[in-house]
Design a protein around this motif. Sequence first.
Motif, PDB file in Angstrom:
ATOM      1  N   ASP A  81      -3.893  -5.211 -16.560  1.00 38.79           N
ATOM      2  CA  ASP A  81      -3.147  -5.786 -17.685  1.00 38.79           C
ATOM      3  C   ASP A  81      -3.249  -7.299 -17.673  1.00 38.79           C
ATOM      4  O   ASP A  81      -3.238  -7.945 -18.722  1.00 38.79           O
ATOM      5  N   GLN A  82      -3.338  -7.881 -16.473  1.00 39.75           N
ATOM      6  CA  GLN A  82      -3.438  -9.333 -16.332  1.00 39.75           C
ATOM      7  C   GLN A  82      -4.250  -9.656 -15.095  1.00 39.75           C
ATOM      8  O   GLN A  82      -4.167  -8.948 -14.082  1.00 39.75           O
ATOM      9  N   LEU A  83      -5.049 -10.718 -15.171  1.00 40.06           N
ATOM     10  CA  LEU A  83      -5.830 -11.177 -14.028  1.00 40.06           C
ATOM     11  C   LEU A  83      -5.314 -12.533 -13.563  1.00 40.06           C
ATOM     12  O   LEU A  83      -4.865 -13.346 -14.382  1.00 40.06           O
ATOM     13  N   VAL A  84      -5.394 -12.770 -12.259  1.00 44.59           N
ATOM     14  CA  VAL A  84      -5.055 -14.071 -11.697  1.00 44.59           C
ATOM     15  C   VAL A  84      -6.308 -14.645 -11.053  1.00 44.59           C
ATOM     16  O   VAL A  84      -6.956 -13.977 -10.235  1.00 44.59           O
ATOM     17  N   ARG A 126       2.760   2.787 -12.046  1.00 42.86           N
ATOM     18  CA  ARG A 126       2.246   1.498 -11.589  1.00 42.86           C
ATOM     19  C   ARG A 126       2.901   0.307 -12.283  1.00 42.86           C
ATOM     20  O   ARG A 126       2.855  -0.805 -11.782  1.00 42.86           O
ATOM     21  N   GLY A 127       3.465   0.496 -13.470  1.00 39.15           N
ATOM     22  CA  GLY A 127       4.048  -0.626 -14.192  1.00 39.15           C
ATOM     23  C   GLY A 127       2.969  -1.574 -14.675  1.00 39.15           C
ATOM     24  O   GLY A 127       1.846  -1.166 -14.982  1.00 39.15           O
ATOM     25  N   ARG A 128       3.274  -2.845 -14.693  1.00 35.92           N
ATOM     26  CA  ARG A 128       2.319  -3.869 -15.120  1.00 35.92           C
ATOM     27  C   ARG A 128       1.298  -4.085 -14.003  1.00 35.92           C
ATOM     28  O   ARG A 128       1.662  -4.382 -12.853  1.00 35.92           O
ATOM     29  N   THR A 129       0.012  -3.944 -14.307  1.00 39.98           N
ATOM     30  CA  THR A 129      -1.020  -4.086 -13.283  1.00 39.98           C
ATOM     31  C   THR A 129      -1.627  -5.492 -13.288  1.00 39.98           C
ATOM     32  O   THR A 129      -2.037  -6.001 -14.329  1.00 39.98           O
ATOM     33  N   ILE A 130      -1.657  -6.094 -12.100  1.00 34.54           N
ATOM     34  CA  ILE A 130      -2.189  -7.447 -11.921  1.00 34.54           C
ATOM     35  C   ILE A 130      -3.393  -7.376 -10.987  1.00 34.54           C
ATOM     36  O   ILE A 130      -3.328  -6.773  -9.919  1.00 34.54           O
ATOM     37  N   GLY A 131      -4.474  -7.986 -11.376  1.00 29.56           N
ATOM     38  CA  GLY A 131      -5.670  -8.017 -10.541  1.00 29.56           C
ATOM     39  C   GLY A 131      -5.971  -9.429 -10.071  1.00 29.56           C
ATOM     40  O   GLY A 131      -5.985 -10.368 -10.867  1.00 29.56           O
ATOM     41  N   TYR A 132      -6.176  -9.579  -8.777  1.00 21.61           N
ATOM     42  CA  TYR A 132      -6.534 -10.885  -8.199  1.00 21.61           C
ATOM     43  C   TYR A 132      -8.052 -11.011  -8.212  1.00 21.61           C
ATOM     44  O   TYR A 132      -8.755 -10.182  -7.635  1.00 21.61           O
ATOM     45  N   VAL A 133      -8.574 -12.036  -8.854  1.00 20.53           N
ATOM     46  CA  VAL A 133     -10.020 -12.237  -8.922  1.00 20.53           C
ATOM     47  C   VAL A 133     -10.433 -13.216  -7.818  1.00 20.53           C
ATOM     48  O   VAL A 133     -10.343 -14.430  -7.978  1.00 20.53           O
ATOM     49  N   HIS A 134     -10.845 -12.688  -6.703  1.00 19.52           N
ATOM     50  CA  HIS A 134     -11.314 -13.516  -5.593  1.00 19.52           C
ATOM     51  C   HIS A 134     -12.827 -13.683  -5.624  1.00 19.52           C
ATOM     52  O   HIS A 134     -13.377 -14.520  -4.912  1.00 19.52           O
ATOM     53  N   PHE A 135     -13.504 -12.848  -6.423  1.00 24.39           N
ATOM     54  CA  PHE A 135     -14.956 -12.962  -6.506  1.00 24.39           C
ATOM     55  C   PHE A 135     -15.449 -12.360  -7.812  1.00 24.39           C
ATOM     56  O   PHE A 135     -14.772 -11.558  -8.458  1.00 24.39           O
ATOM     57  N   LEU A 136     -16.629 -12.795  -8.209  1.00 29.81           N
ATOM     58  CA  LEU A 136     -17.337 -12.288  -9.384  1.00 29.81           C
ATOM     59  C   LEU A 136     -18.752 -11.934  -8.934  1.00 29.81           C
ATOM     60  O   LEU A 136     -19.174 -12.328  -7.842  1.00 29.81           O
ATOM     61  N   PRO A 137     -19.503 -11.207  -9.744  1.00 29.03           N
ATOM     62  CA  PRO A 137     -20.866 -10.869  -9.350  1.00 29.03           C
ATOM     63  C   PRO A 137     -21.690 -12.076  -8.891  1.00 29.03           C
ATOM     64  O   PRO A 137     -22.412 -12.007  -7.885  1.00 29.03           O
ATOM     65  N   ASN A 142       0.812  -1.228   0.000  1.00 26.47           N
ATOM     66  CA  ASN A 142       0.000   0.000   0.000  1.00 26.47           C
ATOM     67  C   ASN A 142       0.845   1.279   0.000  1.00 26.47           C
ATOM     68  O   ASN A 142       0.537   2.245   0.701  1.00 26.47           O
ATOM     69  N   LYS A 143       1.916   1.271  -0.788  1.00 23.45           N
ATOM     70  CA  LYS A 143       2.770   2.452  -0.904  1.00 23.45           C
ATOM     71  C   LYS A 143       2.841   2.893  -2.360  1.00 23.45           C
ATOM     72  O   LYS A 143       3.132   2.090  -3.247  1.00 23.45           O
ATOM     73  N   HIS A 144       2.591   4.170  -2.594  1.00 22.88           N
ATOM     74  CA  HIS A 144       2.656   4.701  -3.946  1.00 22.88           C
ATOM     75  C   HIS A 144       4.104   4.998  -4.290  1.00 22.88           C
ATOM     76  O   HIS A 144       4.853   5.533  -3.480  1.00 22.88           O
ATOM     77  N   GLY A 145       4.492   4.646  -5.491  1.00 21.60           N
ATOM     78  CA  GLY A 145       5.863   4.858  -5.935  1.00 21.60           C
ATOM     79  C   GLY A 145       6.120   4.064  -7.199  1.00 21.60           C
ATOM     80  O   GLY A 145       5.243   3.351  -7.696  1.00 21.60           O
ATOM     81  N   GLN A 146       7.309   4.182  -7.721  1.00 24.81           N
ATOM     82  CA  GLN A 146       7.658   3.477  -8.956  1.00 24.81           C
ATOM     83  C   GLN A 146       7.674   1.972  -8.720  1.00 24.81           C
ATOM     84  O   GLN A 146       8.198   1.500  -7.705  1.00 24.81           O
ATOM     85  N   ALA A 147       7.081   1.223  -9.634  1.00 20.85           N
ATOM     86  CA  ALA A 147       7.057  -0.237  -9.521  1.00 20.85           C
ATOM     87  C   ALA A 147       7.087  -0.889 -10.894  1.00 20.85           C
ATOM     88  O   ALA A 147       6.604  -0.318 -11.876  1.00 20.85           O
ATOM     89  N   ASP A 148       7.677  -2.051 -10.969  1.00 20.61           N
ATOM     90  CA  ASP A 148       7.646  -2.839 -12.213  1.00 20.61           C
ATOM     91  C   ASP A 148       6.288  -3.524 -12.349  1.00 20.61           C
ATOM     92  O   ASP A 148       5.757  -3.670 -13.442  1.00 20.61           O
ATOM     93  N   ILE A 149       5.767  -3.964 -11.213  1.00 16.45           N
ATOM     94  CA  ILE A 149       4.480  -4.655 -11.164  1.00 16.45           C
ATOM     95  C   ILE A 149       3.674  -4.121  -9.987  1.00 16.45           C
ATOM     96  O   ILE A 149       4.207  -3.932  -8.899  1.00 16.45           O
ATOM     97  N   THR A 150       2.395  -3.885 -10.186  1.00 12.33           N
ATOM     98  CA  THR A 150       1.496  -3.551  -9.086  1.00 12.33           C
ATOM     99  C   THR A 150       0.407  -4.604  -9.040  1.00 12.33           C
ATOM    100  O   THR A 150      -0.320  -4.797 -10.010  1.00 12.33           O
ATOM    101  N   HIS A 151       0.328  -5.291  -7.915  1.00 13.14           N
ATOM    102  CA  HIS A 151      -0.631  -6.378  -7.749  1.00 13.14           C
ATOM    103  C   HIS A 151      -1.752  -5.908  -6.832  1.00 13.14           C
ATOM    104  O   HIS A 151      -1.529  -5.617  -5.655  1.00 13.14           O
ATOM    105  N   TYR A 152      -2.969  -5.847  -7.391  1.00 14.35           N
ATOM    106  CA  TYR A 152      -4.146  -5.396  -6.635  1.00 14.35           C
ATOM    107  C   TYR A 152      -4.907  -6.611  -6.119  1.00 14.35           C
ATOM    108  O   TYR A 152      -5.373  -7.451  -6.893  1.00 14.35           O
ATOM    109  N   HIS A 153      -5.057  -6.693  -4.799  1.00  9.85           N
ATOM    110  CA  HIS A 153      -5.753  -7.826  -4.180  1.00  9.85           C
ATOM    111  C   HIS A 153      -7.222  -7.519  -3.923  1.00  9.85           C
ATOM    112  O   HIS A 153      -8.029  -8.430  -3.777  1.00  9.85           O
ATOM    113  N   THR A 154      -7.555  -6.245  -3.809  1.00 12.82           N
ATOM    114  CA  THR A 154      -8.940  -5.837  -3.594  1.00 12.82           C
ATOM    115  C   THR A 154      -9.267  -4.687  -4.550  1.00 12.82           C
ATOM    116  O   THR A 154      -8.369  -4.064  -5.115  1.00 12.82           O
TER     117      THR A 154
END
Length: 334
Positions: free
Chosen positions: A103-106, A63-74, A37-49
């Motif tokens: 950019d990518q989902l897990v 933010r670099g490459r953005t990764i989204g964790y899919v823990h739920f769907l509608p 949860n720190k803003h700054g230069q990154a190669d990858i940013t992984h969003y968990h929520t």
Amino acid sequence: MFSSADKVAGQGVGSAYLELVGLLKDRLQDQFTVTINKHGQADITHYHTIDPQFFLSTFSKKRGRTIGYVHFLPETIEGSLRMPKFAKKIFYWYMIKFYKRMDQLVVVNPSFIPKIEAYGIPKSKITYIPNFVSPVEFPDRSIQDKLALREKYQLPKDKFIVFGSGQVQERKGVDDFVNLAKKNPHVQFVWAGGFSFGPMTDGYDHFKKIVENPPKNVIFTGIVKRTEIADYLNLADLFFLPSFDELFPMSVLEAFSCGVPVLLRNLELYEAIIAGKYVGADDLTGFNQALQKLMTDADFYKHYQQLARQAAQEYSPEHLAKIWADFYTAQAKF
């Protein structure tokens, strides 16, 4: 890493997040520098929520490459939260908007890949990486330790104990958990978890009455720490989760790690991840039949206990560390 998953206690998303952060810090610290949860230069940013402030941060070039964790769907939120229709519609729209922004989902279950595709997200942007549990946090304890834990939590040493965990809500099948207990008054049932989202929880009024006045052989512990979940799993004879819908329940992996046989509702989504590793049933009658066999057939019980331990090896930190390392390294090269 960006996440608020550990701010709401008693939910699997937070457990999965903490396990991954622990894995990176303990096993991959020489390969990756991780900030939370720190803003700054990154190669990858992984969003968990999918917090709105996180969504806004995706517009930063840092933010670099953005990764989204899919823990739920509608469709997995249905039966979890009670919201007005207009609020639900906006929330679901925003959820998919957030995922499309990545950019990518897990995903933690491959069965959800086609469901995500149905929202207009190409398969090439979706990667399957399963959840995992640390055996340090969820150890498989000795029989002596198990008896000591029963004494610690003031639970009978001579009774068969069925344990379940998760938020108290309709989707988790709590009614079937309680009804199975009513059919088996000689068995001790314990459910660890509570109303993580308070009155917003679907079926809150109904379940609040049950929690406040449960059958004599049922204990609702409320929301407890993960260390206590590990204790309850080790003192239990069986883990029972009658959920109607899941992605990849951390609670099941936690049970496997503790060497506890698992009883689940037969769900198609389990077929892709833990097929054959658990005792399955379709309804209350089936759950009751399975419970009787587990209590009376020693070979049947030992078979599923061994399958639990085998599954724990498949979803171990050792196995997943390389998968995550390869994934992050590949993403950084885009």
